[in-house]
Enzyme design. Structure first.
Site, mmCIF file in Angstrom:
data_model
loop_
_atom_site.group_PDB
_atom_site.id
_atom_site.type_symbol
_atom_site.label_atom_id
_atom_site.label_comp_id
_atom_site.label_asym_id
_atom_site.label_seq_id
_atom_site.Cartn_x
_atom_site.Cartn_y
_atom_site.Cartn_z
ATOM 1 N N ASN A 189 0.848 -1.198 0.000
ATOM 2 C CA ASN A 189 0.000 0.000 0.000
ATOM 3 C C ASN A 189 0.885 1.249 0.000
ATOM 4 O O ASN A 189 2.105 1.145 -0.011
ATOM 5 C CB ASN A 189 -0.950 -0.017 1.204
ATOM 6 C CG ASN A 189 -0.198 -0.100 2.511
ATOM 7 O OD1 ASN A 189 0.596 0.770 2.840
ATOM 8 N ND2 ASN A 189 -0.421 -1.178 3.263
ATOM 9 N N ASP A 258 -4.263 -6.206 5.351
ATOM 10 C CA ASP A 258 -5.277 -7.037 6.005
ATOM 11 C C ASP A 258 -5.143 -8.497 5.567
ATOM 12 O O ASP A 258 -5.466 -9.404 6.319
ATOM 13 C CB ASP A 258 -6.683 -6.534 5.646
ATOM 14 C CG ASP A 258 -6.967 -5.189 6.304
ATOM 15 O OD1 ASP A 258 -6.336 -4.896 7.344
ATOM 16 O OD2 ASP A 258 -7.796 -4.432 5.780
ATOM 17 N N LYS A 316 -14.099 0.390 16.358
ATOM 18 C CA LYS A 316 -12.788 -0.290 16.407
ATOM 19 C C LYS A 316 -12.169 -0.165 17.791
ATOM 20 O O LYS A 316 -11.623 -1.112 18.334
ATOM 21 C CB LYS A 316 -11.831 0.372 15.401
ATOM 22 C CG LYS A 316 -11.787 -0.320 14.073
ATOM 23 C CD LYS A 316 -10.638 0.235 13.256
ATOM 24 C CE LYS A 316 -10.886 -0.006 11.781
ATOM 25 N NZ LYS A 316 -9.955 0.678 10.923
#
Ligand SMILES: Cc1cc2nc3c(=O)[nH]c(=O)nc-3n(C[C@H](O)[C@H](O)[C@H](O)COP(=O)(O)O)c2cc1C
Length: 379
Positions: A189, A258, A316
């Protein structure tokens, strides 16, 4: 005037530089008597001692405060114009410069003014947010000069080289991870590592012992940190689990993938098929795993969101047993990956949400550490 007078009471040597326009509002003699120093207005006044005044003031200053900062001086400095004593002094100085804007709210909202403010922030100039309320021109909006005591607090805080992390061990993760597909390809990323590295530098400056677990990045290493380099999410997870017990504060900034490839090909995948399917499997959620075992350690996580930022971050925070989430809306200009600035919100365990204006990642880092040290004092 109150700012000068308060600084004098703190035994600060204050030199006032006024623009010609400012002298229409206040007589330089007033500042002379409050500051107990000569006031400088014109570029070509006869100096009392023969020195080039804008250079000598620029070099003498440990800190420059422009208060009130007009749209005009902000624009001039942003454009590199040095045509009077104030703009020239700012240009010739290495001292930190704090702008305290005060203007009609329409002027402050003006896109050009906002662009100038953003440009100066990205260049390291400091800014205080104006207050909202009734202004001298009779209108109401965001543009009022902050309270003089708040300006003084800001100056003192910036100066005060805090050593409030002395004796504390901070573990920080930073950067992206690379998930191998085959020996030459990977999934990754856009994380640059700048935010995590900025926190590591700030914590080091404040006296912490810093352990930094870094994904692959191309930025300068913070001098003094103990750095472990990792590549994949699994490696990052294992390294965090190996090191966390010896730390008091855990700040998880890394953008860990992830998912990783279910199986990594040991040979380069050939370009034979028209379609290629790669099966992915979940990487461990490092923050969630730490939340289960952290005990009284402070756990801070980062969250990059594009929608429902506060709701997602609060969920979260609870589900992963974190103490604070630093949420950034990566869809905003000036926030998120690669940029030198960030726009973040702190979602804190006690239910508080704090929104910070756009600022340098180094300033965001200090704000995060301010919150962390407050939590540490409460525990
Ligand atoms: C009565 C009056 C009040 C003003 N107040 C402001 C102000 O609060 N903020 C601002 O940016 N400009 C204000 N202006 C416009 C500035 O005076 C103008 O932009 C000027 O060029 C600023 O010069 P300086 O930055 O060299 O001081 C005001 C002008 C007048 C006539």
């Amino acid at each position: 005037m109150e700012v000068v007078s308060k600084l004098r009471k703190l035994h600060v040597d204050v030199h006032v530089v006024m623009t010609d326009n400012a002298t229409e509002f206040i007589n330089p003699l007033t500042f002379r008597s409050i500051s107990n120093n000569p006031v400088t207005v014109g570029m070509f006044e006869n100096p009392q001692n023969w020195d080039i005044r804008h250079i000598s003031l620029a070099q003498k200053a440990d800190f420059i405060v422009v208060a009130p900062a007009t749209a005009n001086i902000i624009g001039k400095v942003a454009a590199g114009i040095a045509d009077d004593m104030l703009s020239t002094t700012i240009m010739a100085s290495n001292a930190p410069v704090l702008f305290v804007p005060a203007m009609n709210f329409k002027m402050y909202e003006n896109k050009i003014v906002q662009q100038n403010v953003s440009k100066l922030i990205s260049l390291g100039y400091l800014f205080m947010e104006p207050l909202s309320g009734l202004m001298a021109c009779g209108t109401t909006g965001k543009g009022r000069l902050p309270e003089p005591s708040d300006i003084i607090d800001y100056i003192i805080n910036t100066f005060d080289k805090k050593q409030d992390f002395t004796g504390l061990k901070v573990l920080i993760t930073a950067g992206p991870t690379k998930e191998a597909i085959d020996p030459v390809r990977y999934i990754s990323n856009h994380s640059s590592g700048k935010m995590g590295y900025a926190i590591a530098s700030a914590a080091l400056k404040r006296g912490a012992e810093v352990k930094l677990i870094s994904g692959p990045v191309n930025i300068e290493k913070p001098c003094g940190a103990i750095i472990s380099n990792v590549n994949s999410g699994m490696e990052m997870y294992e390294e965090v689990m190996r090191q966390y017990k010896d730390c008091d504060i855990l700040i998880m900034v890394a953008a860990v993938a992830d998912y990783r490839c279910l199986s990594v090909s040991d040979k380069k995948i050939k370009k034979s098929q028209d379609n290629l399917t790669i099966s992915l499997t979940k990487n461990p959620d490092i923050a969630a795993e730490l939340g289960k075992v952290k005990e009284d350690r402070i756990l801070v996580g980062f969250s990059a969101e594009t929608d429902d930022l506060e709701k997602n971050a609060m969920e979260k925070l609870k589900s992963k047993n974190m103490d604070m989430i630093v949420a950034n809306d990566i869809s905003k200009e000036g926030a998120g990956f690669c940029s030198d600035t960030n726009i973040v919100k702190f979602i804190i365990k006690n239910g508080q949400i704090k929104s910070l204006p756009i600022m340098l990642k180094s300033q965001v880092a200090d704000n995060i550490l301010d919150e962390v040290i407050m939590m540490k004092k409460i525990i």
